[in-house]
Design a protein around this motif. Structure first.
Motif, PDB file in Angstrom:
ATOM      1  N   THR A  33       0.849  -1.186   0.000  1.00 51.54           N
ATOM      2  CA  THR A  33       0.000   0.000   0.000  1.00 51.54           C
ATOM      3  C   THR A  33       0.886   1.239   0.000  1.00 51.54           C
ATOM      4  O   THR A  33       1.945   1.258   0.638  1.00 51.54           O
ATOM      5  CB  THR A  33      -0.919   0.022   1.230  1.00 51.54           C
ATOM      6  OG1 THR A  33      -0.127  -0.135   2.411  1.00 51.54           O
ATOM      7  CG2 THR A  33      -1.939  -1.103   1.162  1.00 51.54           C
ATOM      8  N   VAL A  34       0.428   2.267  -0.717  1.00 55.11           N
ATOM      9  CA  VAL A  34       1.173   3.515  -0.846  1.00 55.11           C
ATOM     10  C   VAL A  34       0.223   4.667  -0.542  1.00 55.11           C
ATOM     11  O   VAL A  34      -0.924   4.663  -0.995  1.00 55.11           O
ATOM     12  CB  VAL A  34       1.749   3.681  -2.277  1.00 55.11           C
ATOM     13  CG1 VAL A  34       2.439   5.035  -2.431  1.00 55.11           C
ATOM     14  CG2 VAL A  34       2.703   2.544  -2.607  1.00 55.11           C
ATOM     15  N   ALA A  35       0.660   5.644   0.226  1.00 56.36           N
ATOM     16  CA  ALA A  35      -0.108   6.864   0.479  1.00 56.36           C
ATOM     17  C   ALA A  35       0.694   8.056  -0.038  1.00 56.36           C
ATOM     18  O   ALA A  35       1.869   8.216   0.294  1.00 56.36           O
ATOM     19  CB  ALA A  35      -0.396   7.036   1.970  1.00 56.36           C
ATOM     20  N   ALA A  36       0.042   8.879  -0.864  1.00 53.70           N
ATOM     21  CA  ALA A  36       0.743  10.005  -1.481  1.00 53.70           C
ATOM     22  C   ALA A  36      -0.132  11.243  -1.448  1.00 53.70           C
ATOM     23  O   ALA A  36      -1.354  11.169  -1.270  1.00 53.70           O
ATOM     24  CB  ALA A  36       1.128   9.667  -2.919  1.00 53.70           C
ATOM     25  N   ASN A  37       0.513  12.390  -1.649  1.00 50.19           N
ATOM     26  CA  ASN A  37      -0.206  13.650  -1.680  1.00 50.19           C
ATOM     27  C   ASN A  37      -1.050  13.737  -2.957  1.00 50.19           C
ATOM     28  O   ASN A  37      -0.629  13.289  -4.023  1.00 50.19           O
ATOM     29  CB  ASN A  37       0.805  14.807  -1.645  1.00 50.19           C
ATOM     30  CG  ASN A  37       0.173  16.117  -1.249  1.00 50.19           C
ATOM     31  OD1 ASN A  37      -0.699  16.634  -1.934  1.00 50.19           O
ATOM     32  ND2 ASN A  37       0.605  16.660  -0.126  1.00 50.19           N
ATOM     33  N   SER A  38      -2.212  14.363  -2.841  1.00 48.51           N
ATOM     34  CA  SER A  38      -3.100  14.496  -4.005  1.00 48.51           C
ATOM     35  C   SER A  38      -2.416  15.212  -5.161  1.00 48.51           C
ATOM     36  O   SER A  38      -2.709  14.938  -6.332  1.00 48.51           O
ATOM     37  CB  SER A  38      -4.360  15.271  -3.608  1.00 48.51           C
ATOM     38  OG  SER A  38      -5.071  14.590  -2.613  1.00 48.51           O
ATOM     39  N   THR A  39      -1.526  16.136  -4.842  1.00 49.03           N
ATOM     40  CA  THR A  39      -0.851  16.883  -5.903  1.00 49.03           C
ATOM     41  C   THR A  39       0.101  16.011  -6.701  1.00 49.03           C
ATOM     42  O   THR A  39       0.552  16.402  -7.775  1.00 49.03           O
ATOM     43  CB  THR A  39      -0.065  18.068  -5.308  1.00 49.03           C
ATOM     44  OG1 THR A  39       0.870  17.558  -4.348  1.00 49.03           O
ATOM     45  CG2 THR A  39      -0.996  19.058  -4.619  1.00 49.03           C
ATOM     46  N   ASP A  40       0.413  14.837  -6.177  1.00 50.51           N
ATOM     47  CA  ASP A  40       1.351  13.938  -6.850  1.00 50.51           C
ATOM     48  C   ASP A  40       0.643  12.766  -7.528  1.00 50.51           C
ATOM     49  O   ASP A  40       1.292  11.767  -7.865  1.00 50.51           O
ATOM     50  CB  ASP A  40       2.379  13.410  -5.842  1.00 50.51           C
ATOM     51  CG  ASP A  40       3.325  14.498  -5.358  1.00 50.51           C
ATOM     52  OD1 ASP A  40       3.507  15.480  -6.091  1.00 50.51           O
ATOM     53  OD2 ASP A  40       3.856  14.381  -4.248  1.00 50.51           O
ATOM     54  N   ARG A  41      -0.653  12.900  -7.719  1.00 50.65           N
ATOM     55  CA  ARG A  41      -1.424  11.795  -8.280  1.00 50.65           C
ATOM     56  C   ARG A  41      -0.902  11.385  -9.665  1.00 50.65           C
ATOM     57  O   ARG A  41      -0.703  10.190  -9.944  1.00 50.65           O
ATOM     58  CB  ARG A  41      -2.909  12.176  -8.383  1.00 50.65           C
ATOM     59  CG  ARG A  41      -3.786  11.099  -9.012  1.00 50.65           C
ATOM     60  CD  ARG A  41      -5.212  11.603  -9.199  1.00 50.65           C
ATOM     61  NE  ARG A  41      -5.871  11.832  -7.924  1.00 50.65           N
ATOM     62  CZ  ARG A  41      -6.586  10.917  -7.273  1.00 50.65           C
ATOM     63  NH1 ARG A  41      -6.718   9.711  -7.793  1.00 50.65           N
ATOM     64  NH2 ARG A  41      -7.161  11.202  -6.133  1.00 50.65           N
ATOM     65  N   VAL A  42      -0.732  12.369 -10.550  1.00 51.89           N
ATOM     66  CA  VAL A  42      -0.342  12.045 -11.929  1.00 51.89           C
ATOM     67  C   VAL A  42       1.024  11.346 -11.983  1.00 51.89           C
ATOM     68  O   VAL A  42       1.151  10.262 -12.574  1.00 51.89           O
ATOM     69  CB  VAL A  42      -0.359  13.311 -12.803  1.00 51.89           C
ATOM     70  CG1 VAL A  42       0.226  13.011 -14.191  1.00 51.89           C
ATOM     71  CG2 VAL A  42      -1.784  13.840 -12.925  1.00 51.89           C
ATOM     72  N   PRO A  43       2.068  11.920 -11.391  1.00 56.34           N
ATOM     73  CA  PRO A  43       3.367  11.228 -11.471  1.00 56.34           C
ATOM     74  C   PRO A  43       3.385   9.889 -10.728  1.00 56.34           C
ATOM     75  O   PRO A  43       4.024   8.937 -11.192  1.00 56.34           O
ATOM     76  CB  PRO A  43       4.346  12.229 -10.858  1.00 56.34           C
ATOM     77  CG  PRO A  43       3.526  13.164 -10.055  1.00 56.34           C
ATOM     78  CD  PRO A  43       2.210  13.262 -10.763  1.00 56.34           C
ATOM     79  N   MET A  44       2.697   9.812  -9.593  1.00 57.56           N
ATOM     80  CA  MET A  44       2.714   8.549  -8.852  1.00 57.56           C
ATOM     81  C   MET A  44       1.982   7.452  -9.623  1.00 57.56           C
ATOM     82  O   MET A  44       2.450   6.301  -9.669  1.00 57.56           O
ATOM     83  CB  MET A  44       2.096   8.737  -7.467  1.00 57.56           C
ATOM     84  CG  MET A  44       2.037   7.444  -6.648  1.00 57.56           C
ATOM     85  SD  MET A  44       3.671   6.631  -6.450  1.00 57.56           S
ATOM     86  CE  MET A  44       4.357   7.579  -5.088  1.00 57.56           C
ATOM     87  N   ASP A  45       0.854   7.774 -10.229  1.00 60.54           N
ATOM     88  CA  ASP A  45       0.155   6.781 -11.045  1.00 60.54           C
ATOM     89  C   ASP A  45       1.062   6.261 -12.162  1.00 60.54           C
ATOM     90  O   ASP A  45       1.085   5.059 -12.463  1.00 60.54           O
ATOM     91  CB  ASP A  45      -1.110   7.386 -11.660  1.00 60.54           C
ATOM     92  CG  ASP A  45      -2.261   7.463 -10.664  1.00 60.54           C
ATOM     93  OD1 ASP A  45      -2.106   6.962  -9.538  1.00 60.54           O
ATOM     94  OD2 ASP A  45      -3.315   8.027 -11.036  1.00 60.54           O
TER      95      ASP A  45
END
Length: 416
Positions: A33-45
């Motif tokens: 499981t990974v938790a990330a900031n909403s602003t990083d959605r595009v690069p993290m995906d």
């Protein structure tokens, strides 16, 4: 340093269910499981998609949340054993989700033995390490400098100033041509700190690179340091007409418009603002230079640092897979994907990355270890930054002196 958000959104007991599920992968009992900031959605995906191509046997479930929500839930999750395997960790100190808060509690796995650990620059180690051990994988890097329109600077018959005196002369030249050198939006609190940071990087850290350690040890203070010089130079720039009229009545958005409309040559901002200036100014070529604070160019430093990073949960039941994901984030491929999709610089320098030409000065400073971490990343509590916002506005309104301002910051630094 991230742009501050409203504290009204804090909800101390918000749980995982409140986070926004990405749906990149279905939850899997044997995955990570990974938790990330909403602003990083595009690069993290994008990174997860690439990671899964290399590791099809490792399922990844990612959730996204705003800064306030992540910071407020993470400690609860870590203490209750329900935290994700990999999660956003803020570089340095100053908030509940910061490295220097979580590492001493034993919540993070050492990443010293990873391939990327040795690639972290000396300038970034104070905000990616705790007591000499690497606990996060840094993924993005940004800086603060003078963003400017090359067409307007050419119209003035000028070049980028390399010294403090050259910059003041350029301020006068711009005024003679009915414009300001810099737009300044000090009505927006977080903007107030940027010129100070850009000057302090040189006035303080060029000669005292261990200033943060000395502050932490109680061996110096804002009042007794070259922070005073930086504050005085900030006001000198205002008195010299370097800024657009009425900074306290100008918002961040209005400062962007001032540059786009040609009322200012540029503005002192975080490098990520380049895209917003381009969006509003249209087809113009932009540049970036480090703000000089002395007449010796060799002393000039840039505030620049890791702006996004991830840690691995020490209590993860899938530690091997979690570490594999961290390794991918720190790989050349992972860094390139994250930077390209997020419009930032990779945190780990690599010549194979294609970068925005306007960011070349930042890349050079990073490679030469001539950068200084964003000052608030090494402050012991968030109150120092909030006081900094306030006192700069008071300086510009005439409600406080430089001495008053630094005394208030010192009091905030030593408060619990």
């Amino acid at each position: 340093m991230r742009k501050p958000r409203s504290l009204a959104a804090l909800a101390a007991l918000v749980g995982v269910a409140a986070l926004t599920s990405c749906g990149t992968e279905e939850a899997a009992a044997d995955g990570i499981t990974v938790a990330a900031n909403s602003t990083d959605r595009v690069p993290m995906d994008a990174v997860i998609e690439a990671f899964r191509e290399q590791h099809p046997d490792i399922e990844v479930t990612v959730t996204y949340a705003d800064t306030d929500q992540l910071q407020s839930t993470l400690r609860t999750q870590l203490s209750s054993g329900t935290a994700p395997d990999v999660f956003t960790v803020w570089p340095g100190n100053g908030n509940p989700g910061a490295l220097h808060v979580l590492a001493p509690e034993g919540y993070l796995v050492s990443l010293d033995d990873t391939e990327f650990a040795d690639k972290i620059s000396e300038g970034d180690k104070p905000v990616t390490q705790f007591e000499g051990t690497t606990y996060v994988v840094p993924v993005t890097f940004s800086g603060i400098g003078a963003i400017y329109r090359k067409d307007l600077l050419a119209d003035l018959g000028a070049e980028e100033p390399a010294t403090w005196s050259e910059m003041l002369d350029l301020c006068a030249t711009a005024q003679d041509n009915d414009m300001a050198l810099f737009a300044l939006g000090n009505q927006t609190p977080w903007v107030t700190q940027l010129v100070t940071y850009a000057l302090v990087a040189t006035t303080v850290y060029a000669d005292t690179p261990d200033f943060d350690e000395r502050m932490a040890a109680g061996e110096t203070s804002f009042s007794d340091s070259e922070w005073k010089t930086a504050m005085e130079k900030y006001l000198e720039m205002d008195e010299a007409g370097c800024f657009t009229d009425n900074p306290l009545g100008t918002s961040y958005e209005a400062s962007i418009s001032a540059v786009a409309q040609g009322r200012a040559v540029g503005l002192v901002q975080v490098a990520t603002t380049l895209s917003q200036v381009r969006k509003e100014a249209g087809d113009v070529e932009l540049g970036l230079f480090a703000l000089p604070a002395t007449d010796d160019p060799e002393q000039t430093r840039m505030p620049a640092s890791v702006s996004a990073a991830y840690g691995v949960n020490a209590e993860s039941t899938n530690l091997g897979d979690a570490r594999a994901f961290a390794e991918f984030l720190g790989s050349v491929e992972g860094q390139a994907i994250y930077a390209a999709e997020g419009g930032t610089l990779p945190a780990l320098p690599d010549d194979s990355h294609e970068i925005d030409p306007a960011l070349s000065v930042l890349v050079d400073h990073q490679a030469q270890d001539r950068t200084v971490p964003f000052m608030d990343q090494l402050w012991p509590n968030p109150r120092v930054q909030q006081i900094h916002f306030t006192v700069v506005q008071e300086l510009f309104s005439g409600a406080a002196s430089v001495e008053d301002a630094l005394t208030e910051m010192d009091a905030a630094y030593t408060s619990n």
